[in-house]
Design an enzyme around this catalytic site. Structure first.
Site, mmCIF file in Angstrom:
data_model
loop_
_atom_site.group_PDB
_atom_site.id
_atom_site.type_symbol
_atom_site.label_atom_id
_atom_site.label_comp_id
_atom_site.label_asym_id
_atom_site.label_seq_id
_atom_site.Cartn_x
_atom_site.Cartn_y
_atom_site.Cartn_z
ATOM 1 C CE LYS A 275 -3.417 -0.581 -0.618
ATOM 2 N NZ LYS A 275 -3.901 -0.938 -1.987
ATOM 3 C CG HIS B 185 4.928 -6.131 -1.261
ATOM 4 N ND1 HIS B 185 4.903 -4.903 -1.880
ATOM 5 C CD2 HIS B 185 3.645 -6.601 -1.283
ATOM 6 C CE1 HIS B 185 3.658 -4.629 -2.259
ATOM 7 N NE2 HIS B 185 2.881 -5.637 -1.920
#
Length: 329
Positions: free
Chosen positions: A78, A141
């Protein structure tokens, strides 16, 4: 406070399926805490992963073979992952897709166009990426220290996009609540804020993740490009131009004059992508709805959710973690 909608079942990477005895032994030997959505988070190499996600991390570390020219797009969850994928895909493929009205981003979610490395390896060992055009784009990530060794050993480039921790947390809180099964209800802001500040979040601690790539970009500036989400929002043309130069595909004078930068930024804008039909109704193979990746995308949105005490605590942690390294978020 409004609560986001929730899904009835967990995406595959959040489920805890059967695993090998070797993997179960590893899980039993490393720190484990209750997850935000999945039942458990496990700390591996200093960072937290869901059970299935960790299986993908181990598999890609063992089997993925990077090639010279590969480009890795890295974020914490995010922090602008969807936007980064769209922009870099459009940037490096602009010669192949010169007509903005026929662009793959109009009919494909950005996550479908850029393979998510460790998620691709969940339940698999040997994957065929020969269908990817050069330069191959991958997203991840993973923290810098957890990237497959072949990435370090080959002539690859890494683009790292970070976002200020307060906005990152609020966006992640909304996103994970959308993934929680309805019968579990939404995770409380206070409980998840505490976990985030302690570093117990997907791929957290957030600050260690960011700092790893910041220090890497200072040590290997030709290999790692460090970009702030807020800078990209405030001066998109400047940052896109810098990014093109780093990736070895700078805009020509002719492209500058013809408005090529503006075309890419318009195509990849939050307003455009979020209103495309494919991003309103589609789903990823892992189960998430495309629309879950488009909430607001605004700088400072966290101010509407965090108390003054929360803001102060987050700012204090950021100062303590990053001030010695001349990094401000």
């Amino acid at each position: 406070m409004p609560r986001p909608e929730q899904c009835p079942s967990l995406p595959g990477y959040l489920q805890e399926n059967e695993s090998s005895e070797e993997f179960r032994d590893l899980i039993g030997s490393i720190p484990t805490e209750k997850g935000w959505v999945a039942n458990h988070l496990h700390q591996y190499q200093g960072f937290w992963h869901t059970t299935r996600q960790l299986q993908g991390v181990l598999a890609c570390q063992k089997h993925f073979q990077a090639q010279d020219g590969d480009i890795f797009l890295v974020t914490t969850p995010k922090s602008g992952s969807t936007w980064l994928k769209a922009i870099v895909f459009a940037l490096v493929n602009r010669v192949s897709f010169p007509d903005p009205k026929q662009h793959p981003l109009l009919t494909n979610n950005p996550h479908a166009l850029v393979p998510f490395l460790e998620m691709e390896y969940i339940g698999k060992e040997h994957l065929d990426f020969t269908n990817l055009t050069f330069p191959r784009l991958f997203s991840t990530h993973l923290p810098l220290m957890s990237l497959p060794k072949s990435v370090e050993d080959s002539d690859c480039k890494v683009v790292y996009l970070c976002r200020n921790p307060k906005d990152t947390f609020v966006s992640l809180w909304h996103f994970t609540n959308k993934l929680r099964p309805v019968d579990r209800g939404a995770g409380s802001l206070e409980e998840t804020f505490d976990k985030f500040c302690r570093g117990v979040s997907l791929y957290g601690p957030f600050w260690d993740h960011v700092l790893g790539y910041w220090k890497g970009s200072l040590e290997w500036p030709q290999r790692i490009f460090f970009l702030k989400y807020e800078d990209m929002k405030n001066e998109p043309e400047v940052q896109l131009r810098r990014l093109s130069e780093f990736l070895g595909c700078p805009f020509s004078l002719e492209e500058e004059k013809s408005g090529a930068l503006d075309e890419i930024l318009k195509l990849c804008s939050f307003e455009n992508l979020s209103n495309l039909e494919v991003n309103k109704i589609g789903r990823l193979p892992s189960g998430e709805e495309h629309q879950a990746f488009f909430r607001r995308g605004e700088v400072g949105d966290s101010m509407h959710y965090l108390t003054d005490k929360m803001k102060e605590k987050m700012d204090m942690i950021t100062e303590q973690k990053l001030h010695c390294y001349s990094l401000k978020l």
